[in-house]
Design an enzyme around this catalytic site. Structure first.
Site, PDB file in Angstrom:
ATOM      1  N   ASP A  13       0.857  -1.176   0.000  1.00  0.00           N
ATOM      2  CA  ASP A  13       0.000   0.000   0.000  1.00  0.00           C
ATOM      3  C   ASP A  13       0.901   1.237   0.000  1.00  0.00           C
ATOM      4  O   ASP A  13       2.089   1.151   0.330  1.00  0.00           O
ATOM      5  CB  ASP A  13      -0.895  -0.018   1.237  1.00  0.00           C
ATOM      6  N   ASP A  15      -0.235   5.010   1.003  1.00  0.00           N
ATOM      7  CA  ASP A  15      -0.472   5.893   2.149  1.00  0.00           C
ATOM      8  C   ASP A  15      -0.439   5.096   3.442  1.00  0.00           C
ATOM      9  O   ASP A  15      -1.129   4.088   3.583  1.00  0.00           O
ATOM     10  CB  ASP A  15      -1.823   6.604   2.001  1.00  0.00           C
TER      11      ASP A  15
END
Length: 259
Positions: A13, A15
């Protein structure tokens, strides 16, 4: 418990893992550098559908993270690929930004409000009452309802922002129609990403900061999962979930040596 095969490819991922509120997480640059030097297949994923992969490449590069656009997989790209597989050359009424409209254009979709095959809802900072009303009426008239991701809120310096999942709930309340969510935690996004880089779930790992999207999606796609504590999930929240990551680490810096 059967021992897993060595990790040959990585999905992570963005963020909360590589960056937090526009600032790189310590160790993220070393992790990305090691990945690129290793030659292992990898993808940086995001449920955010606002930006194109090229936009995100530039944003990451500005903070010292050199991730090629080809190694970025967004919910907008996954949504476009899904629709292209389901109904090639179709039509859609889109609420969203350039990341989503560009992805749909690139697969040959026509964007229209005249009897579209789909209403596609993505992230935007300018949801309008007029656009939402149009979407509701089109769905009531038979358009299929697709949403890029189920995230109910997004982060900002001032606090939480309503995101795609919240707006989708409004449309569902008005139409009685639930959307098909393409992004995490739907393992479809993970599997389509793995296919794009020629990787297999048995030898792949997913790194994320959220139990309810990143870890769940990785788990359901059959991957090894790593939860980092630099994002939304706090250590005391992990045991509230009926599933667990393969491993919990403080940050991405703890995974550099595994690449």
């Amino acid at each position: 418990m059967a021992e897993r095969k060595p990790i040959e490819s990585w999905l992570t991922d963005m963020d909360g893992v590589l960056m937090h509120e526009g600032i790189p997480v310590p160790g993220a640059d070393a992790f990305v550098k090691k990945l690129r030097e290793s030659g292992r297949p990898f993808l940086v994923l995001t449920n955010n559908s606002i930006y194109t992969a090229r936009d995100l490449h530039a944003r990451l590069q500005r903070i010292g993270l050199d991730v090629p656009a080809a190694n970025i997989w967004t919910s907008a790209l996954a949504t476009a690929q899904f629709l292209d597989d389901q109904r090639p050359g179709g039509t859609a009424y889109v609420i969203g930004e350039a990341g989503l409209t560009t992805a749909l254009h690139d697969v040959g979709y026509v964007l229209t409000d005249a009897d579209p095959d789909y209403v596609v809802l993505g992230e935007t900072r300018t949801y309008s009452f007029e656009a939402l009303t149009k979407a509701i009426r089109l769905i009531n008239n038979g358009a299929r309802f697709i949403a890029t991701n189920p995230d109910e809120t997004g982060p900002s310096a001032e606090g939480a922002l309503p995101a795609t999942g919240s707006v989708a709930a409004l449309i569902t309340k008005a139409t009685g129609r639930e959307p098909y969510f393409v992004g995490k935690p739907n393992p479809l996004m993970m599997r389509s990403g793995l296919n794009m880089i020629g990787a297999h779930s048995e030898t792949s790992a997913m790194i994320g900061d959220r139990m309810d999207t990143d870890v769940l999606a990785g788990l359901e796609a059959g991957m090894e999962t790593f939860l980092v504590l630099t994002g939304l999930t706090r250590p005391d929240e992990i045991d509230r979930f009926p599933f667990r990551p393969s491993r919990v680490v403080d940050s991405i810096a703890d995974l550099v040596d595994l690449v």
